[in-house]
Design an enzyme around this catalytic site. Structure first.
Site, PDB file in Angstrom:
ATOM      1  N   PRO A 112       0.818  -1.212   0.000  1.00 15.49           N
ATOM      2  CA  PRO A 112       0.000   0.000   0.000  1.00 15.49           C
ATOM      3  C   PRO A 112       0.854   1.265   0.000  1.00 15.49           C
ATOM      4  O   PRO A 112       1.897   1.328   0.640  1.00 15.49           O
ATOM      5  CB  PRO A 112      -0.784  -0.107   1.321  1.00 15.49           C
ATOM      6  CG  PRO A 112       0.072  -0.951   2.197  1.00 15.49           C
ATOM      7  CD  PRO A 112       0.875  -1.864   1.307  1.00 15.49           C
ATOM      8  N   GLY A 113       0.412   2.252  -0.756  1.00 11.64           N
ATOM      9  CA  GLY A 113       1.070   3.553  -0.749  1.00 11.64           C
ATOM     10  C   GLY A 113       0.066   4.611  -0.339  1.00 11.64           C
ATOM     11  O   GLY A 113       0.002   5.066   0.800  1.00 11.64           O
ATOM     12  N   ARG A 114      -0.807   4.936  -1.287  1.00  7.87           N
ATOM     13  CA  ARG A 114      -1.778   6.013  -1.102  1.00  7.87           C
ATOM     14  C   ARG A 114      -2.610   5.867   0.171  1.00  7.87           C
ATOM     15  O   ARG A 114      -2.851   6.845   0.882  1.00  7.87           O
ATOM     16  CB  ARG A 114      -2.728   6.033  -2.309  1.00  7.87           C
ATOM     17  CG  ARG A 114      -3.684   7.200  -2.324  1.00  7.87           C
ATOM     18  CD  ARG A 114      -4.767   7.014  -3.393  1.00  7.87           C
ATOM     19  NE  ARG A 114      -4.283   6.544  -4.661  1.00  7.87           N
ATOM     20  CZ  ARG A 114      -3.995   7.330  -5.698  1.00  7.87           C
ATOM     21  NH1 ARG A 114      -4.166   8.628  -5.616  1.00  7.87           N
ATOM     22  NH2 ARG A 114      -3.557   6.808  -6.844  1.00  7.87           N
ATOM     23  N   CYS A 163       2.835  29.288 -16.116  1.00  7.40           N
ATOM     24  CA  CYS A 163       2.241  29.790 -17.362  1.00  7.40           C
ATOM     25  C   CYS A 163       1.622  28.673 -18.181  1.00  7.40           C
ATOM     26  O   CYS A 163       2.145  28.295 -19.234  1.00  7.40           O
ATOM     27  CB  CYS A 163       3.298  30.553 -18.145  1.00  7.40           C
ATOM     28  SG  CYS A 163       3.807  31.989 -17.218  1.00  7.40           S
ATOM     29  N   GLU A 164       0.574  28.099 -17.683  1.00  7.93           N
ATOM     30  CA  GLU A 164      -0.180  27.067 -18.399  1.00  7.93           C
ATOM     31  C   GLU A 164      -1.624  27.118 -17.919  1.00  7.93           C
ATOM     32  O   GLU A 164      -1.863  27.274 -16.715  1.00  7.93           O
ATOM     33  CB  GLU A 164       0.353  25.655 -18.063  1.00  7.93           C
ATOM     34  CG  GLU A 164       1.744  25.419 -18.535  1.00  7.93           C
ATOM     35  CD  GLU A 164       1.934  24.029 -19.121  1.00  7.93           C
ATOM     36  OE1 GLU A 164       0.944  23.413 -19.559  1.00  7.93           O
ATOM     37  OE2 GLU A 164       3.093  23.600 -19.147  1.00  7.93           O
ATOM     38  N   TYR A 185       1.663  11.036  -3.668  1.00  9.54           N
ATOM     39  CA  TYR A 185       1.886  11.477  -5.041  1.00  9.54           C
ATOM     40  C   TYR A 185       1.792  13.000  -5.168  1.00  9.54           C
ATOM     41  O   TYR A 185       1.278  13.520  -6.155  1.00  9.54           O
ATOM     42  CB  TYR A 185       0.902  10.765  -5.998  1.00  9.54           C
ATOM     43  CG  TYR A 185       0.971   9.262  -5.863  1.00  9.54           C
ATOM     44  CD1 TYR A 185       2.122   8.578  -6.276  1.00  9.54           C
ATOM     45  CD2 TYR A 185      -0.064   8.525  -5.283  1.00  9.54           C
ATOM     46  CE1 TYR A 185       2.204   7.195  -6.135  1.00  9.54           C
ATOM     47  CE2 TYR A 185       0.026   7.153  -5.127  1.00  9.54           C
ATOM     48  CZ  TYR A 185       1.158   6.496  -5.555  1.00  9.54           C
ATOM     49  OH  TYR A 185       1.257   5.135  -5.411  1.00  9.54           O
TER      50      TYR A 185
HETATM   51  N1  LLP Z   1       2.787  -1.556  -6.129  1.00  7.51           N
HETATM   52  C1  LLP Z   1       3.019  -1.304  -7.424  1.00  7.51           C
HETATM   53  C2  LLP Z   1       3.688  -2.300  -8.257  1.00  7.51           C
HETATM   54  C3  LLP Z   1       2.615  -0.062  -7.977  1.00  7.51           C
HETATM   55  O1  LLP Z   1       2.838   0.196  -9.254  1.00  7.51           O
HETATM   56  C4  LLP Z   1       1.961   0.903  -7.153  1.00  7.51           C
HETATM   57  C5  LLP Z   1       1.551   2.198  -7.685  1.00  7.51           C
HETATM   58  C6  LLP Z   1       1.760   0.576  -5.788  1.00  7.51           C
HETATM   59  C7  LLP Z   1       2.181  -0.664  -5.312  1.00  7.51           C
HETATM   60  C8  LLP Z   1       1.101   1.517  -4.819  1.00  7.51           C
HETATM   61  O2  LLP Z   1      -0.200   1.798  -5.186  1.00  7.51           O
HETATM   62  P1  LLP Z   1      -1.156   2.625  -4.197  1.00  7.51           P
HETATM   63  O3  LLP Z   1      -1.401   1.778  -2.961  1.00  7.51           O
HETATM   64  O4  LLP Z   1      -0.472   3.899  -3.859  1.00  7.51           O
HETATM   65  O5  LLP Z   1      -2.372   2.851  -5.017  1.00  7.51           O
HETATM   66  N2  LLP Z   1       0.650   9.026  -9.362  1.00  7.51           N
HETATM   67  C9  LLP Z   1      -0.648   8.394  -9.366  1.00  7.51           C
HETATM   68  C10 LLP Z   1      -0.586   6.995  -8.763  1.00  7.51           C
HETATM   69  C11 LLP Z   1       0.384   6.068  -9.481  1.00  7.51           C
HETATM   70  C12 LLP Z   1       0.451   4.687  -8.856  1.00  7.51           C
HETATM   71  C13 LLP Z   1       1.508   3.851  -9.497  1.00  7.51           C
HETATM   72  N3  LLP Z   1       1.726   2.564  -8.897  1.00  7.51           N
HETATM   73  C14 LLP Z   1      -1.646   9.287  -8.628  1.00  7.51           C
HETATM   74  O6  LLP Z   1      -1.281  10.368  -8.175  1.00  7.51           O
HETATM   75  O7  LLP Z   1      -2.819   8.952  -8.540  1.00  7.51           O
END
Ligand code: LLP
Length: 422
Positions: free
Chosen positions: A276-278, A345-346, A373
């Site tokens: 998990p990230g987000r 400037c966009e 992110y």
């Molecule tokens: N594992 C893999 C292999 C991934 O590619 C990703 C995210 C994660 C874990 C973590 O995913 P999460 O739990 O954060 O959903 N920049 C974009 C999100 C890109 C996510 C890319 N991969 C945004 O701001 O929505």
């Protein structure tokens, strides 16, 4: 758990008023709550009970060294996608042997670095990559731990830019090709099969695609078992969504128990990792910005703020709606509809459109849900320094990344002699 709350008309991150932080460090500033980060991580950690799962925090969502050190202190593993991220994990006292390395185009140098560091698993995404890992491991005289990342052709039902599990995506390999890769790895003395990996997308607000992918992967592991390849580990990736506006994502606990139920029902005895990230970082952070001017045109009100698309690119890149609130609520100011836009400037330089806000020039605004992110995707476009980052720990706060100076922004550039003034 809500770490970002109003008290006496002031917006607080835990027990520190955002106005106090903004006054001390200026704006734009990313501010994160230690308490919220810990809480979210613990929800995952306890959510699988009585089963256990290795939580491998996805570094890409917020890779500040202090955040990684906090995760390491909690006992977290990590999910990385570059040698740079591995370097961060190591410097933040994280363990390489609890880290998985995903990504479709790992360089030879990155593979070497990962193997020398004792990575837990290289998640392989193509036959060519498996061959490269094999050669690299041989030249180093080590056995490479590998998982095969499968692409289960499941629609994550999310923004197309962050959907990774469909057949046309560049990620992973289909089951047929995965079978070949497992066979090759099984017969190689240089490769040790750790397990299967899957990640179908990000900001998923329903459990269905996740469960669907899981069922497919279990089917596949049974198929592998029939040809004598036993799979002992499953890495389910990340992707659990959060609420930015009115989404109704499952809670972390609901997500964990739904996965546990499938594993029980299918009698799957594999150990589990998630990435998990987000869901850990998004709602633990805000971006604070200051209103420089208010501009009225024939059709619109603009709040011209000091934060911009270079600081937070999600609104324009993914059409992401992120809430924007006043740092200090002043009931004497009349609310009006604003487009909140930055100095870049966009036309795509906006943080939010059509927001009801009661503001005057000099007031500060907070963009919510900006812990994931946000800072990691910031750039120096328009030669703007990237924002300062702050970590709140109850009543205290620390600078965990300084605002860049002009010298720091320019120090890698040089003017060739022949272009020097005569
Ligand atoms: N594992 C893999 C292999 C991934 O590619 C990703 C995210 C994660 C874990 C973590 O995913 P999460 O739990 O954060 O959903 N920049 C974009 C999100 C890109 C996510 C890319 N991969 C945004 O701001 O929505």
């Amino acid at each position: 758990m809500n770490s970002i709350t109003y008290r006496d008309n002031q917006l607080y991150v835990d027990n520190v008023a955002l106005a106090t932080i903004a006054h001390a460090v200026g704006t734009p500033a990313y501010v994160y709550s230690r308490r919220a980060l810990e809480w979210n991580w613990q929800e995952f950690n306890q959510g699988f009970s009585p089963r256990t799962a290795a939580i491998r925090y996805s570094v890409k969502s917020n890779s500040n060294l202090a955040i990684l050190a906090l995760m390491a202190k909690l006992g977290s593993g990590f999910d990385i996608v570059s040698g740079g991220e591995l370097e961060r994990v190591i410097r933040a006292h994280g363990k390489a042997n609890q880290t998985v390395f995903s990504g479709v185009a790992k360089s030879k140098k990155e593979i070497e670095f990962a193997l020398k560091s004792g990575i837990f698993s290289l998640n392989v995404e193509s036959p060519a990559e498996l061959a490269r890992i094999h050669i690299t491991a041989k030249s180093l005289g080590v056995v490479a731990p590998v998982s095969v990342r499968v692409n289960p052709d499941v629609d994550a039902i999310t923004h197309p830019h962050i959907s990774t599990g469909l057949r046309e995506a560049k990620f992973g390999v289909d089951f047929e090709q995965a079978l070949e890769l497992f066979r090759d790895a099984h017969h190689s003395e240089q490769l040790n099969i750790i397990g299967i990996a899957v990640h179908i997308g990000s900001q998923m607000t329903s459990l269905e695609p996740i469960i669907d992918a899981l069922e497919h992967v279990i089917d596949f592991s049974e198929q592998l078992g029939e040809v004598g390849i036993e799979i002992h580990h499953l890495d389910l990736g990340g992707g659990l969504g959060v609420r930015y506006r009115d989404e109704q994502p499952p809670t972390i606990r609901e997500y964990c128990s739904a996965i546990g139920e499938v594993l029980d029902r299918r009698n799957a005895a594999m150990s589990l990792s998630i990435e998990p990230g987000r869901a850990i970082t998004a709602n633990a952070g805000v971006l604070v910005t200051r209103v420089e001017y208010i501009k009225q045109t024939a059709t619109k009100n603009f709040a011209l703020v000091d934060g911009a698309m270079n600081d937070l690119i999600r609104p324009v890149l993914y059409d992401a709606w992120m809430d924007i609130v006043e740092v200090r609520q002043d009931h004497n100011i009349e609310a009006a509809l604003y487009d909140v836009v930055g100095p870049v400037c966009e036309t795509g330089d906006y943080l939010g459109k059509n927001r009801m806000l009661a503001i005057d020039p000099g007031d500060r605004l907070a963009v919510l849900g900006a812990g994931a992110y946000g800072a990691v995707m910031a750039s120096n476009y328009n030669t703007r320094p990237r924002p300062v980052e702050i970590l709140v720990d109850d009543e205290e706060f620390d600078v965990i990344r300084s605002r860049e100076s002009i010298d720091e922004m320019l120090c890698l550039e040089s003017i060739p002699d022949q272009l020097s003034p005569d």
